[in-house]
Design an enzyme around this catalytic site. Structure first.
Site, mmCIF file in Angstrom:
data_model
loop_
_atom_site.group_PDB
_atom_site.id
_atom_site.type_symbol
_atom_site.label_atom_id
_atom_site.label_comp_id
_atom_site.label_asym_id
_atom_site.label_seq_id
_atom_site.Cartn_x
_atom_site.Cartn_y
_atom_site.Cartn_z
ATOM 1 C CE LYS A 208 -4.429 -1.823 1.277
ATOM 2 N NZ LYS A 208 -5.436 -2.078 2.301
ATOM 3 N NE ARG A 242 -7.897 -8.044 0.471
ATOM 4 C CZ ARG A 242 -7.395 -7.316 -0.525
ATOM 5 N NH1 ARG A 242 -6.327 -6.584 -0.350
ATOM 6 N NH2 ARG A 242 -7.978 -7.332 -1.711
HETATM 7 N N1 HH2 Z 1 -7.589 -3.631 0.940
HETATM 8 C C1 HH2 Z 1 -7.973 -3.614 -0.358
HETATM 9 C C2 HH2 Z 1 -9.083 -4.345 -0.783
HETATM 10 N N2 HH2 Z 1 -9.793 -5.112 0.084
HETATM 11 N N3 HH2 Z 1 -10.127 -5.923 2.272
HETATM 12 C C3 HH2 Z 1 -9.779 -5.944 3.569
HETATM 13 N N4 HH2 Z 1 -10.476 -6.698 4.432
HETATM 14 N N5 HH2 Z 1 -8.701 -5.236 4.045
HETATM 15 C C4 HH2 Z 1 -7.955 -4.450 3.223
HETATM 16 O O1 HH2 Z 1 -7.005 -3.784 3.710
HETATM 17 C C5 HH2 Z 1 -8.296 -4.391 1.831
HETATM 18 C C6 HH2 Z 1 -9.421 -5.149 1.378
HETATM 19 C C7 HH2 Z 1 -7.194 -2.795 -1.341
HETATM 20 O O2 HH2 Z 1 -6.166 -3.497 -1.893
HETATM 21 P P1 HH2 Z 1 -6.177 -4.247 -3.315
HETATM 22 O O3 HH2 Z 1 -7.280 -5.250 -3.398
HETATM 23 O O4 HH2 Z 1 -4.833 -4.810 -3.525
HETATM 24 O O5 HH2 Z 1 -6.401 -3.101 -4.377
HETATM 25 P P2 HH2 Z 1 -7.685 -2.581 -5.159
HETATM 26 O O6 HH2 Z 1 -8.683 -2.123 -4.176
HETATM 27 O O7 HH2 Z 1 -7.127 -1.451 -6.002
HETATM 28 O O8 HH2 Z 1 -8.219 -3.695 -5.995
#
Ligand code: HH2
Length: 268
Positions: A208, A242
């Site tokens: 992040k 995660r």
């Molecule tokens: N962060 C993201 C998405 N879902 N769910 C939980 N429970 N906790 C988190 O910190 C979290 C999440 C964001 O990360 P990512 O899926 O890698 O990116 P994007 O939202 O751009 O798909």
């Protein structure tokens, strides 16, 4: 408990793996790779929630994740669906998903809580200030840890009142969701205070932007910061991690757990 949740974003625009796994073939291959790396759970999402993103329709989300869920149906892997929409969660549960990971903590879709209760699936309740489109515009808190804790307590109550079993609820402070760098650091530093909620803490720091701001590294060069933040979250009580880089983080946590006295060498 220690659960490694491998991230699989079937999106064109996720901040780290966007566009890489939009076709079912590469997505399923990546799923197998994450499992081989030690993922206990795959978190499959069809909508990016990166800062500034607009959101997509349920139809579009399903068009993305549907074939991947189908492709993984026969495989020995637990799945969580990263969605805020009942229509998407329902298809995923029908295809075998056990957990709904909702970044809106059951606020976006008034019908999602009832579905989770009916189907007996787990939920991850995550804190977010605002919406993905606006959340990074000057986030401000009285006391970020107290505010997040009060919010999560209220969402646990809502989930219980909707009929979701208490032992199926995980909580997540939502690193990067309406938080300045200092808010993220404060939450990680004082993560132990969320243990008073009595539910397992899930943490998502993987690659992040706060790590980028601290190290000056681009998104694909943030493994060191990802490992450091997950290890310290572990020391402060996190149980669900995660991450995109499952193998590396799992190994780091195995070593950390032995040092912390939570496992002996034979168990690791
Ligand atoms: N962060 C993201 C998405 N879902 N769910 C939980 N429970 N906790 C988190 O910190 C979290 C999440 C964001 O990360 P990512 O899926 O890698 O990116 P994007 O939202 O751009 O798909």
């Amino acid at each position: 408990m220690r659960v490694l949740m491998g991230v699989l974003n079937v999106t064109p625009d996720s901040f780290s793996d966007g566009g890489q796994f939009l076709d079912p073939g590469p997505a399923i291959e990546q799923a197998r790779e994450l499992v081989a790396g030690g993922a206990d759970l795959l978190d499959i999402g069809g909508e990016s929630t990166r800062p500034g993103s607009e959101g997509v329709t349920a139809e579009e989300e399903l068009r993305r994740v549907g074939p991947v869920l189908e492709g993984l149906a026969g495989e020995d892997v637990r799945i969580s669906i990263d969605t805020s929409k009942r229509a998407v969660a329902e298809v995923a549960i029908d295809a075998g998903a056990e957990i709904v990971n909702d970044v809106s903590a059951l606020r976006s879709d008034p019908e999602l809580a009832a579905l989770c209760a009916e189907r007996g699936c787990g939920v991850v309740l995550m804190h977010m200030l605002g919406t993905p489109r606006t959340m990074q515009e000057r986030p401000s808190y009285e006391d970020v840890v107290e505010d997040v804790k009060a919010f999560l307590a209220e969402r646990i109550e809502l989930a219980l009142a909707s009929g979701i079993a208490e032992d199926r609820i995980w909580v997540d402070p939502g690193i990067g969701f309406g938080k300045a760098v200092e808010h993220n650091l404060e939450l990680l530093r004082r993560l132990g205070e969320l243990r008073a909620l009595g539910r397992p803490i899930c943490i998502g720091t993987s690659r992040k932007s706060f790590i980028g701001k601290l190290t000056g590294r681009d998104v694909d060069e943030r493994l060191g910061g990802t490992i450091a933040s997950n290890v310290l979250a572990r020391a402060n009580g996190a149980e669900v991690f995660r991450v995109h880089d499952v193998r590396e983080v799992r190994e780091a946590l195995e070593v950390a757990d032995v040092i912390l006295g939570r496992r002996n060498r034979a168990q690791a």
